[in-house]
Every structure is written in C-alpha cells, then in structure tokens.
Design a protein around this motif. Structure first.
Motif, PDB file in Angstrom:
ATOM      1  N   ARG A  11      11.760   2.078 -42.735  1.00  0.00           N
ATOM      2  CA  ARG A  11      12.473   2.959 -41.809  1.00  0.00           C
ATOM      3  C   ARG A  11      11.530   3.532 -40.747  1.00  0.00           C
ATOM      4  NH1 ARG A  11      15.964   7.936 -44.152  1.00  0.00           N
ATOM      5  NH2 ARG A  11      17.212   8.344 -42.327  1.00  0.00           N
ATOM      6  N   GLU A  12      10.342   3.959 -41.182  1.00  0.00           N
ATOM      7  CA  GLU A  12       9.357   4.516 -40.244  1.00  0.00           C
ATOM      8  C   GLU A  12       8.845   3.456 -39.280  1.00  0.00           C
ATOM      9  OE1 GLU A  12       8.197   7.549 -39.397  1.00  0.00           O
ATOM     10  OE2 GLU A  12       9.756   8.298 -40.721  1.00  0.00           O
ATOM     11  N   LEU A  13       8.641   2.245 -39.775  1.00  0.00           N
ATOM     12  CA  LEU A  13       8.177   1.172 -38.898  1.00  0.00           C
ATOM     13  C   LEU A  13       9.197   0.892 -37.798  1.00  0.00           C
ATOM     14  CD1 LEU A  13       6.638  -1.192 -41.565  1.00  0.00           C
ATOM     15  CD2 LEU A  13       5.428  -0.267 -39.590  1.00  0.00           C
ATOM     16  N   TYR A  14      10.460   0.799 -38.182  1.00  0.00           N
ATOM     17  CA  TYR A  14      11.489   0.534 -37.179  1.00  0.00           C
ATOM     18  C   TYR A  14      11.692   1.726 -36.248  1.00  0.00           C
ATOM     19  CZ  TYR A  14      12.729  -3.927 -39.254  1.00  0.00           C
ATOM     20  OH  TYR A  14      12.707  -5.229 -39.701  1.00  0.00           O
ATOM     21  N   ARG A  15      11.506   2.922 -36.756  1.00  0.00           N
ATOM     22  CA  ARG A  15      11.615   4.108 -35.903  1.00  0.00           C
ATOM     23  C   ARG A  15      10.496   4.110 -34.860  1.00  0.00           C
ATOM     24  NH1 ARG A  15      12.090   9.275 -39.154  1.00  0.00           N
ATOM     25  NH2 ARG A  15      14.258   8.648 -39.242  1.00  0.00           N
ATOM     26  N   ALA A  16       9.292   3.762 -35.283  1.00  0.00           N
ATOM     27  CA  ALA A  16       8.172   3.689 -34.341  1.00  0.00           C
ATOM     28  C   ALA A  16       8.426   2.612 -33.290  1.00  0.00           C
ATOM     29  CB  ALA A  16       6.880   3.406 -35.087  1.00  0.00           C
ATOM     30  N   ALA A  17       9.011   1.504 -33.709  1.00  0.00           N
ATOM     31  CA  ALA A  17       9.319   0.433 -32.761  1.00  0.00           C
ATOM     32  C   ALA A  17      10.385   0.879 -31.765  1.00  0.00           C
ATOM     33  CB  ALA A  17       9.779  -0.811 -33.508  1.00  0.00           C
ATOM     34  N   SER A  18      11.364   1.634 -32.235  1.00  0.00           N
ATOM     35  CA  SER A  18      12.427   2.082 -31.337  1.00  0.00           C
ATOM     36  C   SER A  18      11.917   3.086 -30.312  1.00  0.00           C
ATOM     37  CB  SER A  18      13.576   2.695 -32.130  1.00  0.00           C
ATOM     38  OG  SER A  18      13.215   3.962 -32.630  1.00  0.00           O
ATOM     39  N   LYS A  19      10.820   3.779 -30.635  1.00  0.00           N
ATOM     40  CA  LYS A  19      10.249   4.748 -29.706  1.00  0.00           C
ATOM     41  C   LYS A  19       9.089   4.158 -28.904  1.00  0.00           C
ATOM     42  CE  LYS A  19      11.558   8.706 -32.499  1.00  0.00           C
ATOM     43  NZ  LYS A  19      12.499   9.294 -31.567  1.00  0.00           N
ATOM     44  N   ASN A  20       8.935   2.831 -28.982  1.00  0.00           N
ATOM     45  CA  ASN A  20       7.899   2.104 -28.249  1.00  0.00           C
ATOM     46  C   ASN A  20       6.485   2.533 -28.600  1.00  0.00           C
ATOM     47  OD1 ASN A  20       9.638   0.385 -26.819  1.00  0.00           O
ATOM     48  ND2 ASN A  20      10.054   1.996 -25.331  1.00  0.00           N
ATOM     49  N   VAL A  21       6.294   3.034 -29.803  1.00  0.00           N
ATOM     50  CA  VAL A  21       4.957   3.330 -30.285  1.00  0.00           C
ATOM     51  C   VAL A  21       4.352   2.040 -30.835  1.00  0.00           C
ATOM     52  CG1 VAL A  21       3.639   4.647 -32.000  1.00  0.00           C
ATOM     53  CG2 VAL A  21       5.539   5.709 -30.797  1.00  0.00           C
ATOM     54  N   LEU A  22       5.226   1.190 -31.341  1.00  0.00           N
ATOM     55  CA  LEU A  22       4.838  -0.078 -31.946  1.00  0.00           C
ATOM     56  C   LEU A  22       5.747  -1.156 -31.359  1.00  0.00           C
ATOM     57  CD1 LEU A  22       2.862  -0.719 -34.314  1.00  0.00           C
ATOM     58  CD2 LEU A  22       4.825  -0.665 -35.812  1.00  0.00           C
ATOM     59  N   ASN A  23       5.182  -2.326 -31.107  1.00  0.00           N
ATOM     60  CA  ASN A  23       5.991  -3.422 -30.611  1.00  0.00           C
ATOM     61  C   ASN A  23       6.989  -3.844 -31.688  1.00  0.00           C
ATOM     62  OD1 ASN A  23       6.594  -6.407 -30.155  1.00  0.00           O
ATOM     63  ND2 ASN A  23       5.527  -5.871 -28.255  1.00  0.00           N
ATOM     64  N   LYS A  24       8.194  -4.226 -31.292  1.00  0.00           N
ATOM     65  CA  LYS A  24       9.227  -4.538 -32.283  1.00  0.00           C
ATOM     66  C   LYS A  24       8.849  -5.745 -33.133  1.00  0.00           C
ATOM     67  CE  LYS A  24      12.254  -7.411 -29.456  1.00  0.00           C
ATOM     68  NZ  LYS A  24      13.629  -7.632 -29.022  1.00  0.00           N
ATOM     69  N   ARG A  25       8.135  -6.690 -32.558  1.00  0.00           N
ATOM     70  CA  ARG A  25       7.707  -7.860 -33.342  1.00  0.00           C
ATOM     71  C   ARG A  25       6.610  -7.476 -34.335  1.00  0.00           C
ATOM     72  NH1 ARG A  25       7.828 -12.385 -28.541  1.00  0.00           N
ATOM     73  NH2 ARG A  25      10.084 -12.447 -28.402  1.00  0.00           N
ATOM     74  N   THR A  26       5.750  -6.576 -33.950  1.00  0.00           N
ATOM     75  CA  THR A  26       4.719  -6.089 -34.861  1.00  0.00           C
ATOM     76  C   THR A  26       5.372  -5.363 -36.031  1.00  0.00           C
ATOM     77  OG1 THR A  26       3.209  -5.811 -32.992  1.00  0.00           O
ATOM     78  CG2 THR A  26       2.645  -4.674 -35.023  1.00  0.00           C
ATOM     79  N   ALA A  27       6.364  -4.551 -35.722  1.00  0.00           N
ATOM     80  CA  ALA A  27       7.078  -3.828 -36.777  1.00  0.00           C
ATOM     81  C   ALA A  27       7.752  -4.805 -37.729  1.00  0.00           C
ATOM     82  CB  ALA A  27       8.105  -2.884 -36.164  1.00  0.00           C
TER      83      ALA A  27
END
Length: 85
Positions: A55-71
């Motif tokens: 959940r945290e990984l996808y949340r970070a991806a949704s906020k552009n902190v992490l690339n969605k593919r990396t997540a």
C-alpha cells in the motif's frame, strides 16, 4: 540564491516538496523493511505487513515520489519473497 520573485517561490515550493517526499520515502522504506523482516522470520503478521508495505509503495508512486514501474517491481519482489518463505 534566487533574486527573482518567481524563482524565490519556486525555491520555497521545492523545499516543501522535498520535505514531504522525504517523509513519504522514509515511511515507505520503513514499511518495506518491516515486511521483509516479518517474511524472513516467518512472523504471524507477515501478511499484514506485506499488505501495508504494498500500500505504501503504491501510495508513493501515486504521489510521484517513486516511479510506478519501480513500485511495481518492488511489490513483485516482495510478493515473491512472501510466497517462497
């Protein structure tokens, strides 16, 4: 240091965003670390910790902190570790 008003504003925004992104990143890393430890030790709450980490990984991806593919890659590796444990 910036002299133009728009450059000053951009600097203020960058400071706020980097602080927010750092908090999100730190929380995400903590959750992933806890999930990995729970999976490695075969803890009872491993499923819950993995779910929270995903959940945290996808949340970070949704906020552009992490690339969605990396997540997605990190989620896949976490799930694989859970499955093999």
């Amino acid at each position: 240091m910036a002299n133009h008003p728009s450059a000053k504003k951009r600097h203020r925004q960058n400071l706020k965003r980097s602080e927010r992104n750092g908090q999100i990143r730190a929380r995400m890393r903590t959750m992933v670390k806890q999930a990995r430890e729970a999976v490695a030790t075969g803890s009872d709450d491993a499923d819950a910790r993995v779910k929270a980490a995903v959940r945290e990984l996808y949340r970070a991806a949704s906020k552009n902190v992490l690339n969605k593919r990396t997540a997605s890659r990190r989620v896949a590796r976490l799930m694989k570790a859970k499955k093999t444990a």
